[in-house]
Design a protein around this motif. Structure first.
Motif, PDB file in Angstrom:
ATOM      1  N   ASN A   1      -7.130  -5.667   6.466  1.00  0.00           N
ATOM      2  CA  ASN A   1      -6.332  -5.790   7.680  1.00  0.00           C
ATOM      3  C   ASN A   1      -5.342  -6.941   7.500  1.00  0.00           C
ATOM      4  O   ASN A   1      -5.739  -8.049   7.149  1.00  0.00           O
ATOM      5  CB  ASN A   1      -7.241  -6.041   8.880  1.00  0.00           C
ATOM      6  CG  ASN A   1      -6.507  -5.925  10.202  1.00  0.00           C
ATOM      7  OD1 ASN A   1      -5.398  -6.412  10.363  1.00  0.00           O
ATOM      8  ND2 ASN A   1      -7.143  -5.280  11.156  1.00  0.00           N
ATOM      9  N   PRO A   2      -4.042  -6.740   7.730  1.00  0.00           N
ATOM     10  CA  PRO A   2      -3.080  -7.812   7.472  1.00  0.00           C
ATOM     11  C   PRO A   2      -3.232  -9.007   8.404  1.00  0.00           C
ATOM     12  O   PRO A   2      -2.753 -10.099   8.086  1.00  0.00           O
ATOM     13  CB  PRO A   2      -1.727  -7.124   7.662  1.00  0.00           C
ATOM     14  CG  PRO A   2      -2.017  -5.954   8.526  1.00  0.00           C
ATOM     15  CD  PRO A   2      -3.402  -5.504   8.177  1.00  0.00           C
ATOM     16  N   LYS A   3      -3.910  -8.846   9.532  1.00  0.00           N
ATOM     17  CA  LYS A   3      -4.054  -9.944  10.476  1.00  0.00           C
ATOM     18  C   LYS A   3      -5.343 -10.731  10.258  1.00  0.00           C
ATOM     19  O   LYS A   3      -5.362 -11.960  10.376  1.00  0.00           O
ATOM     20  CB  LYS A   3      -4.022  -9.406  11.908  1.00  0.00           C
ATOM     21  CG  LYS A   3      -2.695  -8.767  12.279  1.00  0.00           C
ATOM     22  CD  LYS A   3      -2.717  -8.280  13.716  1.00  0.00           C
ATOM     23  CE  LYS A   3      -1.377  -7.655  14.106  1.00  0.00           C
ATOM     24  NZ  LYS A   3      -1.384  -7.162  15.500  1.00  0.00           N
ATOM     25  N   THR A   4      -6.426 -10.025   9.937  1.00  0.00           N
ATOM     26  CA  THR A   4      -7.727 -10.690   9.837  1.00  0.00           C
ATOM     27  C   THR A   4      -8.270 -10.756   8.417  1.00  0.00           C
ATOM     28  O   THR A   4      -9.297 -11.413   8.195  1.00  0.00           O
ATOM     29  CB  THR A   4      -8.745  -9.976  10.729  1.00  0.00           C
ATOM     30  OG1 THR A   4      -8.892  -8.612  10.288  1.00  0.00           O
ATOM     31  CG2 THR A   4      -8.289  -9.977  12.190  1.00  0.00           C
ATOM     32  N   ASP A   5      -7.637 -10.074   7.463  1.00  0.00           N
ATOM     33  CA  ASP A   5      -8.113  -9.996   6.078  1.00  0.00           C
ATOM     34  C   ASP A   5      -9.503  -9.394   5.963  1.00  0.00           C
ATOM     35  O   ASP A   5     -10.222  -9.641   4.988  1.00  0.00           O
ATOM     36  CB  ASP A   5      -8.095 -11.382   5.415  1.00  0.00           C
ATOM     37  CG  ASP A   5      -6.697 -11.815   5.042  1.00  0.00           C
ATOM     38  OD1 ASP A   5      -5.810 -10.937   4.972  1.00  0.00           O
ATOM     39  OD2 ASP A   5      -6.475 -13.026   4.846  1.00  0.00           O
ATOM     40  N   GLU A   6      -9.882  -8.574   6.917  1.00  0.00           N
ATOM     41  CA  GLU A   6     -11.161  -7.863   6.852  1.00  0.00           C
ATOM     42  C   GLU A   6     -10.934  -6.474   6.258  1.00  0.00           C
ATOM     43  O   GLU A   6      -9.857  -5.889   6.408  1.00  0.00           O
ATOM     44  CB  GLU A   6     -11.775  -7.738   8.245  1.00  0.00           C
ATOM     45  CG  GLU A   6     -12.129  -9.070   8.881  1.00  0.00           C
ATOM     46  CD  GLU A   6     -12.720  -8.891  10.263  1.00  0.00           C
ATOM     47  OE1 GLU A   6     -12.761  -7.720  10.732  1.00  0.00           O
ATOM     48  OE2 GLU A   6     -13.141  -9.889  10.870  1.00  0.00           O
ATOM     49  N   GLU A   7     -11.973  -5.971   5.598  1.00  0.00           N
ATOM     50  CA  GLU A   7     -11.861  -4.647   4.979  1.00  0.00           C
ATOM     51  C   GLU A   7     -11.782  -3.568   6.056  1.00  0.00           C
ATOM     52  O   GLU A   7     -12.489  -3.613   7.063  1.00  0.00           O
ATOM     53  CB  GLU A   7     -13.049  -4.390   4.054  1.00  0.00           C
ATOM     54  CG  GLU A   7     -13.049  -5.261   2.809  1.00  0.00           C
ATOM     55  CD  GLU A   7     -14.033  -4.762   1.773  1.00  0.00           C
ATOM     56  OE1 GLU A   7     -14.313  -3.534   1.785  1.00  0.00           O
ATOM     57  OE2 GLU A   7     -14.516  -5.575   0.972  1.00  0.00           O
TER      58      GLU A   7
ATOM     59  N   VAL B   1      -3.087  -3.939   3.645  1.00  0.00           N
ATOM     60  CA  VAL B   1      -2.916  -4.680   2.395  1.00  0.00           C
ATOM     61  C   VAL B   1      -3.907  -4.148   1.371  1.00  0.00           C
ATOM     62  O   VAL B   1      -5.125  -4.133   1.622  1.00  0.00           O
ATOM     63  CB  VAL B   1      -3.110  -6.187   2.602  1.00  0.00           C
ATOM     64  CG1 VAL B   1      -2.999  -6.929   1.275  1.00  0.00           C
ATOM     65  CG2 VAL B   1      -2.089  -6.717   3.597  1.00  0.00           C
ATOM     66  N   LEU B   2      -3.408  -3.690   0.233  1.00  0.00           N
ATOM     67  CA  LEU B   2      -4.245  -3.216  -0.866  1.00  0.00           C
ATOM     68  C   LEU B   2      -4.496  -4.388  -1.815  1.00  0.00           C
ATOM     69  O   LEU B   2      -3.559  -5.011  -2.312  1.00  0.00           O
ATOM     70  CB  LEU B   2      -3.567  -2.068  -1.599  1.00  0.00           C
ATOM     71  CG  LEU B   2      -4.402  -1.348  -2.661  1.00  0.00           C
ATOM     72  CD1 LEU B   2      -5.621  -0.701  -2.045  1.00  0.00           C
ATOM     73  CD2 LEU B   2      -3.553  -0.314  -3.396  1.00  0.00           C
ATOM     74  N   TYR B   3      -5.784  -4.670  -2.059  1.00  0.00           N
ATOM     75  CA  TYR B   3      -6.181  -5.860  -2.825  1.00  0.00           C
ATOM     76  C   TYR B   3      -6.928  -5.434  -4.077  1.00  0.00           C
ATOM     77  O   TYR B   3      -7.866  -4.630  -4.019  1.00  0.00           O
ATOM     78  CB  TYR B   3      -7.056  -6.767  -1.956  1.00  0.00           C
ATOM     79  CG  TYR B   3      -7.630  -7.959  -2.679  1.00  0.00           C
ATOM     80  CD1 TYR B   3      -6.815  -8.863  -3.352  1.00  0.00           C
ATOM     81  CD2 TYR B   3      -9.008  -8.195  -2.682  1.00  0.00           C
ATOM     82  CE1 TYR B   3      -7.340  -9.951  -4.003  1.00  0.00           C
ATOM     83  CE2 TYR B   3      -9.551  -9.289  -3.326  1.00  0.00           C
ATOM     84  CZ  TYR B   3      -8.703 -10.164  -3.995  1.00  0.00           C
ATOM     85  OH  TYR B   3      -9.233 -11.254  -4.646  1.00  0.00           O
ATOM     86  N   ASN B   4      -6.502  -5.957  -5.208  1.00  0.00           N
ATOM     87  CA  ASN B   4      -7.168  -5.711  -6.484  1.00  0.00           C
ATOM     88  C   ASN B   4      -8.200  -6.814  -6.703  1.00  0.00           C
ATOM     89  O   ASN B   4      -7.870  -7.925  -7.121  1.00  0.00           O
ATOM     90  CB  ASN B   4      -6.145  -5.685  -7.614  1.00  0.00           C
ATOM     91  CG  ASN B   4      -6.795  -5.495  -8.967  1.00  0.00           C
ATOM     92  OD1 ASN B   4      -7.935  -5.040  -9.067  1.00  0.00           O
ATOM     93  ND2 ASN B   4      -6.072  -5.854 -10.017  1.00  0.00           N
ATOM     94  N   ASP B   5      -9.451  -6.507  -6.441  1.00  0.00           N
ATOM     95  CA  ASP B   5     -10.537  -7.488  -6.562  1.00  0.00           C
ATOM     96  C   ASP B   5     -11.166  -7.380  -7.950  1.00  0.00           C
ATOM     97  O   ASP B   5     -12.357  -7.085  -8.108  1.00  0.00           O
ATOM     98  CB  ASP B   5     -11.572  -7.243  -5.468  1.00  0.00           C
ATOM     99  CG  ASP B   5     -12.590  -8.370  -5.398  1.00  0.00           C
ATOM    100  OD1 ASP B   5     -12.352  -9.434  -6.011  1.00  0.00           O
ATOM    101  OD2 ASP B   5     -13.623  -8.195  -4.720  1.00  0.00           O
ATOM    102  N   SER B   6     -10.358  -7.602  -8.959  1.00  0.00           N
ATOM    103  CA  SER B   6     -10.853  -7.555 -10.333  1.00  0.00           C
ATOM    104  C   SER B   6      -9.955  -8.436 -11.204  1.00  0.00           C
ATOM    105  O   SER B   6      -8.789  -8.676 -10.862  1.00  0.00           O
ATOM    106  CB  SER B   6     -10.859  -6.109 -10.864  1.00  0.00           C
ATOM    107  OG  SER B   6      -9.551  -5.603 -10.929  1.00  0.00           O
ATOM    108  N   PRO B   7     -10.487  -8.924 -12.323  1.00  0.00           N
ATOM    109  CA  PRO B   7      -9.715  -9.848 -13.167  1.00  0.00           C
ATOM    110  C   PRO B   7      -8.766  -9.153 -14.136  1.00  0.00           C
ATOM    111  O   PRO B   7      -8.233  -9.805 -15.028  1.00  0.00           O
ATOM    112  CB  PRO B   7     -10.810 -10.606 -13.927  1.00  0.00           C
ATOM    113  CG  PRO B   7     -11.911  -9.614 -14.045  1.00  0.00           C
ATOM    114  CD  PRO B   7     -11.881  -8.780 -12.790  1.00  0.00           C
ATOM    115  N   GLU B   8      -8.528  -7.865 -13.983  1.00  0.00           N
ATOM    116  CA  GLU B   8      -7.615  -7.184 -14.875  1.00  0.00           C
ATOM    117  C   GLU B   8      -6.718  -6.260 -14.059  1.00  0.00           C
ATOM    118  O   GLU B   8      -7.020  -5.907 -12.912  1.00  0.00           O
ATOM    119  CB  GLU B   8      -8.361  -6.385 -15.941  1.00  0.00           C
ATOM    120  CG  GLU B   8      -9.229  -5.279 -15.384  1.00  0.00           C
ATOM    121  CD  GLU B   8      -9.916  -4.491 -16.472  1.00  0.00           C
ATOM    122  OE1 GLU B   8     -10.606  -3.514 -16.123  1.00  0.00           O
ATOM    123  OE2 GLU B   8      -9.757  -4.844 -17.655  1.00  0.00           O
ATOM    124  N   SER B   9      -5.628  -5.870 -14.648  1.00  0.00           N
ATOM    125  CA  SER B   9      -4.674  -4.995 -13.974  1.00  0.00           C
ATOM    126  C   SER B   9      -5.249  -3.588 -13.841  1.00  0.00           C
ATOM    127  O   SER B   9      -5.940  -3.095 -14.746  1.00  0.00           O
ATOM    128  CB  SER B   9      -3.354  -4.948 -14.751  1.00  0.00           C
ATOM    129  OG  SER B   9      -2.775  -6.232 -14.837  1.00  0.00           O
TER     130      SER B   9
END
Length: 392
Positions: A42-48, A68-76
């Motif tokens: 969520n762009p306002k609360t950063d909750e999934e 907001v799409l978030y890449n939660d990993s250390p690689e592309s």
């Protein structure tokens, strides 16, 4: 060395022994195993986010929502968005008949921009979701018997799948490489009405106006409507634009202000304005008409002719006093005493064009003919004693 781990967490402190050149070498493995995982925040609360509910909108409008799409990993990672339209709950599998409204396909109702791309490690990227229901008129139906399109409750699942995942993973682990979100929205018809379809105005003179009233209704129970009346020649509308709340009624004043003579017939259109997404830049929205109702306007305009009083010039002067062709009906009886008789031409004494029969059978006296005779104005045109055409 190659190690395969199927669970995230710390790598166990294992030691590997390698014999080379009659010597034994010890290698200790240390590290951290992480999932290739995408999150929609969520762009306002950063909750999934698990569900994206657009709410309701009219057919022809567009609703947008940002995530907001978030890449939660250390690689592309590379991703692609797919819409599951295998068994949508809102779309009937049967082919619509030619006498019923049809809606656009599900993949055009729900869309996301951008729908594919590459995310760097721990990168966040804004995504724009669009909900745009459309209703199309049936191909075979009478316009006057056509009903409104039905309400549609639309629900579907959208998947963000990671590209290039290992085929050796189990089904459970492979399902974790997908990001699933439920999307829902409701499409409503515009229920808008004008109480009169025809307005007839009486004869109105130029420079005057005549007013009549009509009423507009918003018969929707849920949504407000924004309306406007485009300008129409010889007519004026007050108010020309505004907003109607659900179940609200408004009085509109239509004024007939003619600027030309004759019978004037126009069509007054009331447009319902909706928000549509700009296809080039989905961040911005455009206001366009999505629905319209009409009313026929008819009025007759006439003119009042006022003849200006005649003016006389004392003698032949290069001055125009009266417009040519205006005072053609001036008679000697209407002249005032101080008007010079020598400046006008007495046409009663001219018998060149008068028939002899009318003279013999006429019972009018010379004085009656003298009063009814029309006069001419020789000084109405500059240098009028000469021919008008220079070559004559």
């Amino acid at each position: 060395l190659c190690s395969i781990f199927d669970k995230p967490g710390e790598v166990p402190n294992n030691s590997k022994y390698i014999k080379a050149a009659n010597k034994t070498h010890t290698i200790r493995l240390k590290g951290k195993v992480m999932h290739r995982r995408l999150c929609l925040l969520n762009p306002k609360t950063d909750e999934e986010m698990q569900i994206l509910n657009f709410g309701s909108c009219y057919y022809g409008c567009d609703l947008t929502a940002m995530a907001v799409l978030y890449n939660d990993s250390p690689e592309s990672v590379a991703y692609s968005a797919l819409l599951d339209s295998s068994n949508p709950a809102e779309v009937e599998n049967a082919e619509p008949s030619g006498t019923e409204y049809s809606i656009n396909p599900l993949n055009s109702i729900i869309a996301v921009f951008p729908n594919q791309g590459v995310l760097n490690p721990f990168e966040k990227r804004p995504l724009f979701f669009r909900f745009s229901p459309r209703a199309y008129h049936p191909r075979q139906a009478f316009t006057n018997a056509l009903d409104l399109p039905p309400r549609r409750d639309i629900a579907a699942f959208m998947y963000f799948e990671l590209l290039g995942t290992s085929p050796g993973l189990s089904k459970i682990e492979h399902s974790k490489t997908k990001l699933e979100i439920a999307i829902a929205g409701t499409a409503l018809p515009v229920v808008f009405l004008i109480d009169q379809k025809v307005l007839t105005f009486p004869t109105t003179y130029l420079g005057q106006k005549h007013e009549k009233t009509i009423h507009i209704y918003n018969q929707s129970d849920h949504k407000t409507v924004n309306f406007r009346f485009p300008p129409v020649a010889n007519f004026a509308v007050t108010p020309a634009s505004g907003k109607l709340q659900p179940r609200e009624k408004l009085t509109i004043i239509v004024m007939f202000i003619p600027h030309q003579m004759g019978t004037i017939t126009k069509t007054l259109t009331c447009e319902i304005i909706g928000s549509m997404v700009n296809p080039d830049t989905p961040v911005y929205a455009l206001s366009k008409p999505i629905h319209s109702v009409t009313c026929e306007l008819t009025g007759k305009a006439a003119a009042i002719t006022e003849i200006p009083p005649e003016k006389f010039n004392m003698g032949l002067k290069p001055l125009i006093s009266n417009e040519v062709g205006i005072n053609i009906n001036t008679t000697l009886s209407t002249l005032r005493r101080f008007h010079p008789r020598a400046a006008v031409l007495n046409s009663v004494s001219d018998s060149t064009h008068s028939p002899l029969v009318l003279k013999r059978n006429s019972s009018e006296t010379y004085l009656d003919k003298f009063k009814k005779s029309k006069v001419a104005f020789p000084n109405d045109r500059t240098r009028s004693i000469r021919p008008f055409e220079r070559g004559d």
